[in-house]
Scaffold this motif. Structure first.
Motif, mmCIF file in Angstrom:
data_model
loop_
_atom_site.group_PDB
_atom_site.id
_atom_site.type_symbol
_atom_site.label_atom_id
_atom_site.label_comp_id
_atom_site.label_asym_id
_atom_site.label_seq_id
_atom_site.Cartn_x
_atom_site.Cartn_y
_atom_site.Cartn_z
ATOM 1 N N LEU A 1 -3.767 14.546 -9.950
ATOM 2 C CA LEU A 1 -3.835 13.514 -10.987
ATOM 3 C C LEU A 1 -3.037 12.277 -10.583
ATOM 4 O O LEU A 1 -3.467 11.142 -10.826
ATOM 5 C CB LEU A 1 -3.312 14.069 -12.313
ATOM 6 N N ILE A 2 -1.873 12.487 -9.973
ATOM 7 C CA ILE A 2 -1.081 11.348 -9.506
ATOM 8 C C ILE A 2 -1.857 10.555 -8.466
ATOM 9 O O ILE A 2 -1.932 9.317 -8.520
ATOM 10 C CB ILE A 2 0.254 11.835 -8.915
ATOM 11 N N CYS A 3 -2.461 11.259 -7.515
ATOM 12 C CA CYS A 3 -3.216 10.583 -6.461
ATOM 13 C C CYS A 3 -4.418 9.838 -7.023
ATOM 14 O O CYS A 3 -4.696 8.700 -6.628
ATOM 15 C CB CYS A 3 -3.674 11.591 -5.407
ATOM 16 N N VAL A 4 -5.133 10.474 -7.954
ATOM 17 C CA VAL A 4 -6.291 9.816 -8.560
ATOM 18 C C VAL A 4 -5.851 8.584 -9.345
ATOM 19 O O VAL A 4 -6.514 7.536 -9.321
ATOM 20 C CB VAL A 4 -7.050 10.801 -9.467
ATOM 21 N N GLY A 5 -4.704 8.683 -10.046
ATOM 22 C CA GLY A 5 -4.208 7.536 -10.795
ATOM 23 C C GLY A 5 -3.850 6.365 -9.887
ATOM 24 O O GLY A 5 -4.162 5.210 -10.193
ATOM 25 N N LEU A 6 -3.192 6.660 -8.761
ATOM 26 C CA LEU A 6 -2.853 5.608 -7.811
ATOM 27 C C LEU A 6 -4.103 4.960 -7.229
ATOM 28 O O LEU A 6 -4.191 3.732 -7.113
ATOM 29 C CB LEU A 6 -1.989 6.184 -6.682
ATOM 30 N N LEU A 7 -5.063 5.774 -6.868
ATOM 31 C CA LEU A 7 -6.326 5.233 -6.364
ATOM 32 C C LEU A 7 -7.007 4.371 -7.424
ATOM 33 O O LEU A 7 -7.580 3.318 -7.111
ATOM 34 C CB LEU A 7 -7.252 6.365 -5.925
ATOM 35 N N GLY A 8 -6.937 4.824 -8.675
ATOM 36 C CA GLY A 8 -7.558 4.068 -9.755
ATOM 37 C C GLY A 8 -6.947 2.693 -9.921
ATOM 38 O O GLY A 8 -7.653 1.714 -10.203
ATOM 39 N N GLU A 9 -5.604 2.582 -9.757
ATOM 40 C CA GLU A 9 -4.948 1.280 -9.858
ATOM 41 C C GLU A 9 -5.485 0.312 -8.812
ATOM 42 O O GLU A 9 -5.777 -0.850 -9.106
ATOM 43 C CB GLU A 9 -3.439 1.445 -9.688
ATOM 44 N N TYR A 10 -5.650 0.785 -7.594
ATOM 45 C CA TYR A 10 -6.144 -0.090 -6.522
ATOM 46 C C TYR A 10 -7.630 -0.397 -6.697
ATOM 47 O O TYR A 10 -8.058 -1.545 -6.477
ATOM 48 C CB TYR A 10 -5.885 0.550 -5.157
ATOM 49 N N VAL A 11 -8.408 0.581 -7.095
ATOM 50 C CA VAL A 11 -9.841 0.339 -7.323
ATOM 51 C C VAL A 11 -10.024 -0.664 -8.450
ATOM 52 O O VAL A 11 -10.894 -1.541 -8.398
ATOM 53 C CB VAL A 11 -10.573 1.657 -7.629
ATOM 54 N N ALA B 1 0.835 -1.207 0.000
ATOM 55 C CA ALA B 1 0.000 0.000 0.000
ATOM 56 C C ALA B 1 0.866 1.251 0.000
ATOM 57 O O ALA B 1 0.351 2.358 0.179
ATOM 58 C CB ALA B 1 -0.916 -0.003 1.226
ATOM 59 N N ALA B 2 2.170 1.083 -0.229
ATOM 60 C CA ALA B 2 3.089 2.219 -0.204
ATOM 61 C C ALA B 2 2.696 3.334 -1.181
ATOM 62 O O ALA B 2 2.806 4.511 -0.836
ATOM 63 C CB ALA B 2 4.517 1.746 -0.477
ATOM 64 N N PRO B 3 2.242 3.009 -2.412
ATOM 65 C CA PRO B 3 1.842 4.105 -3.310
ATOM 66 C C PRO B 3 0.731 4.980 -2.741
ATOM 67 O O PRO B 3 0.706 6.183 -2.991
ATOM 68 C CB PRO B 3 1.372 3.359 -4.567
ATOM 69 N N LEU B 4 -0.184 4.381 -1.997
ATOM 70 C CA LEU B 4 -1.239 5.188 -1.381
ATOM 71 C C LEU B 4 -0.645 6.111 -0.323
ATOM 72 O O LEU B 4 -1.098 7.257 -0.166
ATOM 73 C CB LEU B 4 -2.298 4.281 -0.751
ATOM 74 N N ARG B 5 0.347 5.638 0.385
ATOM 75 C CA ARG B 5 1.005 6.492 1.371
ATOM 76 C C ARG B 5 1.782 7.604 0.666
ATOM 77 O O ARG B 5 1.854 8.733 1.164
ATOM 78 C CB ARG B 5 1.939 5.656 2.246
ATOM 79 N N ILE B 6 2.362 7.279 -0.487
ATOM 80 C CA ILE B 6 3.048 8.307 -1.271
ATOM 81 C C ILE B 6 2.068 9.392 -1.689
ATOM 82 O O ILE B 6 2.370 10.589 -1.639
ATOM 83 C CB ILE B 6 3.729 7.681 -2.502
#
Length: 327
Positions: free
Chosen positions: A283-293, A231-236
């Protein structure tokens, strides 16, 4: 259920996609290596929807090599899915996996088996001690991948170990019980925490054909590895948001200071920079969330990652291929 004997000691799983040029050399080296072990074995060749003569050549070799077993997938499902199909189909007390390009030497499989049986190990990794046959870019990207995985997933991930490994039946059954839709065995196998060992080898050049892991698939593998196991990308994303907040707060304080000092000038430049910065972070945050969703969506669908159309161990020659789901 497989028709292979229940006393099979070793299964060797080989995912294949358009490997007609490499097959003769593979069989010429693999068969003597396995015959020399003195144990009962099967070779599970998984045809991952090849568009060349791979399937025809496999049938020809099988006519002369009874230990060769052919599992055909109905469509091209990808390397990891083909590997999963082979692991699920195997019946051996130990299961080795190797690619068909002969960059990993099949002569090391008996050494892996001996080490596992002697030291009672569930996992034996094939570790590349020398990759000088790879391009500098390939070595650099591989090194970066393992460096990143070891820091995000843990040091239990062996450096320079790909999909050339030996697993005990207990380890295979543990992998089969996992619900992961997108398996990345380079990380799943170490995650099990079973007793393990290593054998080292010199990585050779591809015997024929083209690589099945171009840059685009390497990037996809890295993304799957990171998002499936950490879950490190979400923390990033969270820290980017925090930095963005303090950055904008600092810009606001500077703007107020300029206003109080009476040096106010048209501020379109600073405003434009701030908008770009905030928009980029969002946009970076939305993209990371999109990968997990997206992975949650895939897991909820529970679609099988492969369909077996034919298994030479269970289907009669000429019989209409059955459908087997890899779930």
């Amino acid at each position: 259920m497989s028709a292979a004997p229940a006393t099979t000691t070793l299964s060797v799983v080989i995912p294949m996609y358009n490997e007609e040029d490499a097959l003769p050399a593979l069989v010429a080296r693999l068969r003597p290596a396995l015959d020399g072990t003195g144990v009962s074995y099967e070779v599970v060749a998984v045809d991952d929807g090849s568009a060349d003569k791979t399937a025809v050549l496999l049938e020809d070799f099988r006519a002369q090599w009874p230990n060769l077993r052919i599992v055909k997938l109905r469509r091209n499902s990808g390397h990891q899915a083909a590997l999963t199909a082979g692991l699920h189909s195997s019946v051996g007390a130990y299961v080795a996996s190797i690619d068909a390009d002969l960059q990993d030497p099949p002569e090391k499989i008996p050494e892996m088996l001996e080490l596992a049986r002697r030291d009672k190990l569930d996992i034996v990794y094939g570790v590349r001690s020398d990759r000088t046959t790879d391009t500098g870019f390939k070595r650099w990207t591989a090194g970066a991948y393992y460096w990143l995985m070891r820091r995000m997933v843990g040091k239990r991930v062996p450096s320079q170990a790909g999909d050339f490994r030996l697993l005990s039946r207990e380890a295979v059954e543990a992998l089969k019980s996992l619900p992961d839709q997108q398996q990345v065995y380079r990380l799943l196998v170490p995650w099990l925490g079973f007793p393990s060992g290593q054998v080292t080898y010199f990585r050779e050049e591809r015997v024929a054909g083209e690589t099945k892991y171009p840059l685009s698939k390497m990037i996809r593998l890295a993304i799957d590895s990171i998002t499936n196991f950490s879950a490190a990308p979400l923390r990033i994303a969270t820290w980017l948001g925090v930095l963005s907040f303090f950055g904008c707060f600092g810009m606001l304080a500077a703007t107020l200071g300029i206003y109080i000092a009476g040096h106010t000038v048209p501020g379109w430049t600073s405003l434009f920079v701030a908008m770009l910065f905030i928009g980029g972070v969002q946009l970076i945050c939305v993209g990371l969330l999109g990968e997990y969703v997206g992975r949650i969506y895939t897991a909820v669908q529970k679609r099988p990652t492969f369909f077996i159309g034919y298994d030479s161990a269970t289907d009669a020659a000429g019989q209409e291929p059955r459908i087997g789901a890899g779930v």
